[in-house]
Design a protein around this motif. Structure first.
Motif, PDB file in Angstrom:
ATOM      1  N   THR A 124      -0.928   5.763 -10.893  1.00  0.00           N
ATOM      2  CA  THR A 124      -0.780   4.360 -10.948  1.00  0.00           C
ATOM      3  C   THR A 124       0.001   3.609 -10.028  1.00  0.00           C
ATOM      4  N   ILE A 125      -0.430   2.439  -9.462  1.00  0.00           N
ATOM      5  CA  ILE A 125       0.399   1.618  -8.664  1.00  0.00           C
ATOM      6  C   ILE A 125       0.906   0.369  -9.481  1.00  0.00           C
ATOM      7  N   SER A 126       2.071  -0.116  -9.406  1.00  0.00           N
ATOM      8  CA  SER A 126       2.572  -1.309 -10.049  1.00  0.00           C
ATOM      9  C   SER A 126       3.702  -1.865  -9.232  1.00  0.00           C
ATOM     10  N   ALA A 132      -3.184   3.903  -2.474  1.00  0.00           N
ATOM     11  CA  ALA A 132      -3.281   2.997  -3.453  1.00  0.00           C
ATOM     12  C   ALA A 132      -2.830   1.772  -2.638  1.00  0.00           C
ATOM     13  N   SER A 133      -3.166   0.650  -3.316  1.00  0.00           N
ATOM     14  CA  SER A 133      -2.908  -0.625  -2.996  1.00  0.00           C
ATOM     15  C   SER A 133      -2.899  -1.495  -4.274  1.00  0.00           C
ATOM     16  N   VAL A 134      -2.079  -2.641  -4.046  1.00  0.00           N
ATOM     17  CA  VAL A 134      -1.726  -3.557  -5.133  1.00  0.00           C
ATOM     18  C   VAL A 134      -1.454  -4.944  -4.378  1.00  0.00           C
ATOM     19  N   ASN A 190       0.758  -1.196  -0.051  1.00  0.00           N
ATOM     20  CA  ASN A 190       0.027   0.054   0.126  1.00  0.00           C
ATOM     21  C   ASN A 190       0.889   1.130  -0.108  1.00  0.00           C
ATOM     22  N   THR A 231      -5.487  -3.901  -8.031  1.00  0.00           N
ATOM     23  CA  THR A 231      -5.197  -2.506  -7.343  1.00  0.00           C
ATOM     24  C   THR A 231      -6.224  -1.651  -7.077  1.00  0.00           C
ATOM     25  N   TYR A 285      -7.559   2.228  -5.617  1.00  0.00           N
ATOM     26  CA  TYR A 285      -7.184   3.632  -5.275  1.00  0.00           C
ATOM     27  C   TYR A 285      -8.418   4.396  -4.699  1.00  0.00           C
TER      28      TYR A 285
END
Length: 118
Positions: free
Chosen positions: A68-70, A49-51, A35, A57, A59
């Motif tokens: 953008t989370i990656s 954000a989290s992945v 996160n 993902t 937001y």
């Protein structure tokens, strides 16, 4: 034990872009979610954000369409790409990793300052 390091951050003009990194020593083997939080001068730490390990993902509304989370598992790194930055995005950004059977609250990076100003 997971140690998170956050290089990057800095000053950017409104409308600009910045990419934050969160590097995990030992990788994300047992990590089920990473996160990004931010904490403004008002003191509240908010989820941005989290992945998940499966690549799902999420937001928060105030960054949808801009951030953008990656994750790059080969580099043990999670990124937060921030575009169309606004002054209200100014905050200290923290990454957080939640581990299966790990400590409550997970592991935290040291935080990195992002300032959006002209």
């Amino acid at each position: 034990q997971v140690h998170l390091v956050q290089p990057g951050g800095g000053l950017v003009q409104p409308g600009g872009s910045l990419r934050l990194s969160c590097v995990a020593s030992g990788g994300f083997v047992n990590i089920y979610a990473v996160n990004w939080f931010r904490q403004s001068s008002e003191g509240l730490r908010l989820l941005v954000a989290s992945v998940t390990s499966a690549g799902t993902t999420k937001y928060t509304d105030f960054v949808k369409g801009r951030f953008t989370i990656s994750r790059d598992n080969a580099k043990n790194t999670v990124y937060l790409q921030m575009n169309s930055l606004k002054p209200e995005d100014t905050a200290v950004y923290y990454c957080n990793a939640e581990e299966i059977l790990g400590p409550v609250g997970g592991y935290w990076g040291q935080g990195t300052q992002v300032t959006v100003s002209s």
